[in-house]
Write an enzyme that holds these catalytic residues in place. Structure first.
Site, PDB file in Angstrom:
ATOM      1  N   SER A  76      43.414  -7.877  17.141  1.00 47.72           N
ATOM      2  CA  SER A  76      44.046  -6.554  16.692  1.00 47.72           C
ATOM      3  C   SER A  76      43.584  -6.165  15.217  1.00 47.72           C
ATOM      4  O   SER A  76      44.212  -5.229  14.544  1.00 47.72           O
ATOM      5  CB  SER A  76      45.535  -6.598  16.582  1.00 47.72           C
ATOM      6  OG  SER A  76      46.087  -6.792  17.995  1.00 47.72           O
ATOM      7  N   HIS A 133      35.780 -18.476  23.748  1.00 48.06           N
ATOM      8  CA  HIS A 133      36.952 -17.387  23.499  1.00 48.06           C
ATOM      9  C   HIS A 133      38.222 -17.720  24.028  1.00 48.06           C
ATOM     10  O   HIS A 133      38.320 -18.206  25.143  1.00 48.06           O
ATOM     11  CB  HIS A 133      36.419 -15.980  24.159  1.00 48.06           C
ATOM     12  CG  HIS A 133      37.333 -14.948  23.627  1.00 48.06           C
ATOM     13  ND1 HIS A 133      38.679 -14.536  24.122  1.00 48.06           N
ATOM     14  CD2 HIS A 133      37.169 -14.032  22.393  1.00 48.06           C
ATOM     15  CE1 HIS A 133      38.726 -13.650  23.594  1.00 48.06           C
ATOM     16  NE2 HIS A 133      38.095 -13.140  22.652  1.00 48.06           N
ATOM     17  N   GLY A 168      38.063  -6.409  19.349  1.00 54.47           N
ATOM     18  CA  GLY A 168      38.274  -6.150  20.897  1.00 54.47           C
ATOM     19  C   GLY A 168      38.447  -4.701  20.943  1.00 54.47           C
ATOM     20  O   GLY A 168      37.434  -4.085  20.961  1.00 54.47           O
ATOM     21  N   GLY A 169      39.590  -4.289  21.158  1.00 47.74           N
ATOM     22  CA  GLY A 169      39.918  -2.961  21.591  1.00 47.74           C
ATOM     23  C   GLY A 169      39.419  -1.705  20.692  1.00 47.74           C
ATOM     24  O   GLY A 169      38.585  -0.829  21.023  1.00 47.74           O
ATOM     25  N   GLU A 186      40.355 -16.163  25.578  1.00 41.87           N
ATOM     26  CA  GLU A 186      40.719 -15.682  27.090  1.00 41.87           C
ATOM     27  C   GLU A 186      39.969 -16.716  27.979  1.00 41.87           C
ATOM     28  O   GLU A 186      40.305 -16.892  29.458  1.00 41.87           O
ATOM     29  CB  GLU A 186      40.126 -14.231  27.249  1.00 41.87           C
ATOM     30  CG  GLU A 186      41.301 -13.422  26.764  1.00 41.87           C
ATOM     31  CD  GLU A 186      40.830 -12.258  25.798  1.00 41.87           C
ATOM     32  OE1 GLU A 186      39.430 -11.547  26.371  1.00 41.87           O
ATOM     33  OE2 GLU A 186      41.269 -11.533  25.130  1.00 41.87           O
ATOM     34  N   GLY A 231      45.032  -8.682  21.385  1.00 41.32           N
ATOM     35  CA  GLY A 231      45.315  -7.331  22.141  1.00 41.32           C
ATOM     36  C   GLY A 231      46.928  -7.276  21.866  1.00 41.32           C
ATOM     37  O   GLY A 231      47.555  -6.233  22.887  1.00 41.32           O
ATOM     38  N   ASN A 235      33.363  -7.291  20.559  1.00 41.97           N
ATOM     39  CA  ASN A 235      33.596  -7.956  21.978  1.00 41.97           C
ATOM     40  C   ASN A 235      34.182  -6.945  22.905  1.00 41.97           C
ATOM     41  O   ASN A 235      35.279  -6.719  22.899  1.00 41.97           O
ATOM     42  CB  ASN A 235      34.514  -9.052  21.582  1.00 41.97           C
ATOM     43  CG  ASN A 235      34.740  -9.762  22.998  1.00 41.97           C
ATOM     44  OD1 ASN A 235      33.870  -9.623  23.932  1.00 41.97           O
ATOM     45  ND2 ASN A 235      35.635 -10.848  23.168  1.00 41.97           N
ATOM     46  N   TRP A 236      33.235  -6.344  23.733  1.00 44.17           N
ATOM     47  CA  TRP A 236      33.752  -5.414  24.671  1.00 44.17           C
ATOM     48  C   TRP A 236      34.601  -6.186  25.712  1.00 44.17           C
ATOM     49  O   TRP A 236      35.085  -5.259  26.796  1.00 44.17           O
ATOM     50  CB  TRP A 236      32.699  -4.592  25.430  1.00 44.17           C
ATOM     51  CG  TRP A 236      31.848  -3.817  24.245  1.00 44.17           C
ATOM     52  CD1 TRP A 236      32.135  -3.659  22.856  1.00 44.17           C
ATOM     53  CD2 TRP A 236      30.699  -3.033  24.378  1.00 44.17           C
ATOM     54  NE1 TRP A 236      31.195  -2.821  22.225  1.00 44.17           N
ATOM     55  CE2 TRP A 236      30.193  -2.318  23.208  1.00 44.17           C
ATOM     56  CE3 TRP A 236      29.855  -2.742  25.597  1.00 44.17           C
ATOM     57  CZ2 TRP A 236      29.280  -1.627  22.985  1.00 44.17           C
ATOM     58  CZ3 TRP A 236      28.752  -1.781  25.358  1.00 44.17           C
ATOM     59  CH2 TRP A 236      28.352  -1.186  24.105  1.00 44.17           C
ATOM     60  N   LYS A 237      34.764  -7.402  26.041  1.00 40.90           N
ATOM     61  CA  LYS A 237      35.457  -7.913  27.089  1.00 40.90           C
ATOM     62  C   LYS A 237      35.048  -7.460  28.431  1.00 40.90           C
ATOM     63  O   LYS A 237      33.892  -6.995  28.624  1.00 40.90           O
ATOM     64  CB  LYS A 237      36.830  -7.984  26.728  1.00 40.90           C
ATOM     65  CG  LYS A 237      37.309  -8.380  25.440  1.00 40.90           C
ATOM     66  CD  LYS A 237      38.820  -8.662  25.006  1.00 40.90           C
ATOM     67  CE  LYS A 237      38.974  -8.906  23.574  1.00 40.90           C
ATOM     68  NZ  LYS A 237      40.172  -9.436  23.422  1.00 40.90           N
ATOM     69  N   GLU A 290      40.559 -16.787  15.856  1.00 37.05           N
ATOM     70  CA  GLU A 290      41.383 -15.546  16.476  1.00 37.05           C
ATOM     71  C   GLU A 290      42.730 -16.031  16.979  1.00 37.05           C
ATOM     72  O   GLU A 290      42.827 -16.783  18.055  1.00 37.05           O
ATOM     73  CB  GLU A 290      40.429 -15.073  17.797  1.00 37.05           C
ATOM     74  CG  GLU A 290      39.213 -14.567  17.389  1.00 37.05           C
ATOM     75  CD  GLU A 290      38.578 -13.856  18.606  1.00 37.05           C
ATOM     76  OE1 GLU A 290      38.459 -12.443  18.145  1.00 37.05           O
ATOM     77  OE2 GLU A 290      38.662 -14.085  19.722  1.00 37.05           O
TER      78      GLU A 290
HETATM   79  P1  13P Z   1      41.704  -7.197  19.938  1.00 35.69           P
HETATM   80  O1  13P Z   1      41.021  -6.686  18.964  1.00 35.69           O
HETATM   81  O2  13P Z   1      41.460  -6.200  21.020  1.00 35.69           O
HETATM   82  O3  13P Z   1      42.869  -7.840  19.765  1.00 35.69           O
HETATM   83  O4  13P Z   1      40.805  -8.543  20.684  1.00 35.69           O
HETATM   84  C1  13P Z   1      40.287  -9.633  19.739  1.00 35.69           C
HETATM   85  C2  13P Z   1      39.000 -10.333  20.520  1.00 35.69           C
HETATM   86  O5  13P Z   1      39.765 -11.023  21.456  1.00 35.69           O
HETATM   87  C3  13P Z   1      37.958 -10.461  20.090  1.00 35.69           C
HETATM   88  O6  13P Z   1      37.155 -11.448  20.661  1.00 35.69           O
END
Ligand code: 13P
Length: 250
Positions: free
Chosen positions: A214, A96, A235-236, A98, A174, A9-11, A168
């Site tokens: 993470s 999600h 994510g990251g 967020e 994050g 997920n590149w956000k 999640e």
């Molecule tokens: P991180 O891997 O950056 O913690 O993000 C997880 C995430 O929200 C994937 O959808």
């Protein structure tokens, strides 16, 4: 053995130029590794067409980060499931954290989006997870169970058979604080129990449940070794080919 899923997920990162370059690098790595795992790239909407072009001809799939619950009409700024399908998208994130916590999406809206995804032939990745305060007050199981129950309410068994769930925990996203494999596995077990209650044993066993929060190359092997964990939503660590490819199960 279920096929594992590794989804990035590149956000709100990477425009269409840098996104296409990363997608090409990842495709080369995935195709060379000949891994049995399903690899999915989930870029921002405007990056999606370039990524769809970059993955063409490779085993890598694409997904979107959100969709709207209606199929067309006067919904300024929204994107419909059919538009994503037209780009060759296979997956879409729904609910999600967020979006739930920063943008204020309710379980009711998440349910409507889940149905829109299914109606348009997309595989929804339904995201659930508790806040830190909810975990500390021992409410995590109730919160996650009710997110799954409410989001899937009224779905037919056939529809549910196309759903992927991602657990999640919000406190892990994050923050660099990955859930332990045991904690993640326990919650995946809870999700499977709810799935069994709603749709029966076979549906629950078939359900892919991903872990996200993470996840990184150092923590991925132990998470993926858990029988309850069917893949990772990253994510990251999905923003660099080396770290993302380093999490791919062999
Ligand atoms: P991180 O891997 O950056 O913690 O993000 C997880 C995430 O929200 C994937 O959808």
């Amino acid at each position: 053995m279920k096929r594992k899923i590794l989804a990035g997920n590149w956000k709100m990162n990477l425009d269409h130029l840098s996104g296409a370059a990363l997608a090409k690098e990842i495709c080369a790595g995935v195709d060379a590794a000949r891994s049995a795992c399903e690899v999915v790239l989930i870029p921002p909407f405007t990056t999606l067409p370039a990524v769809a072009g970059a993955v063409r001809g490779s085993a890598v799939k694409t997904g979107a980060q959100d969709l709207y619950c209606e199929d067309e009409g006067a919904y300024t700024g929204e994107i419909a499931g059919g538009m994503l399908r037209a780009l060759g998208c296979a997956y879409v994130l729904v609910g999600h954290s967020e979006r739930r916590h920063t943008i204020g999406e309710s379980n009711a809206l998440v349910t409507r989006k889940l149905r829109a995804a299914l109606r348009n032939g997309l595989i929804p990745i339904l995201c659930v997870g508790e806040l830190l305060a909810e975990r500390e007050s021992r409410k995590a199981v109730d919160i996650v169970a009710s997110q799954v129950r409410e989001s899937c309410e009224g779905l037919e068994g056939e529809e549910f058979s196309r759903v992927v769930v991602a657990y999640e925990p919000v406190w892990a996203i994050g923050t660099g604080r990955t859930a332990t494999p045991e904690d993640a596995s326990d919650m995946h077990g809870v999700i499977r129990i709810i799935a069994k209650e709603l749709f029966g044993t076979a549906a629950a066993e078939h359900l892919p449940i991903l872990y996200g929060g993470s996840a990184k190359p150092e923590t991925a092997p132990a998470l993926l070794a858990e029988p309850e964990i069917d893949g990772l939503l990253v994510g990251g660590a999905s923003l660099k080919a080396s770290s993302f490819l380093g999490m791919m199960p062999r």
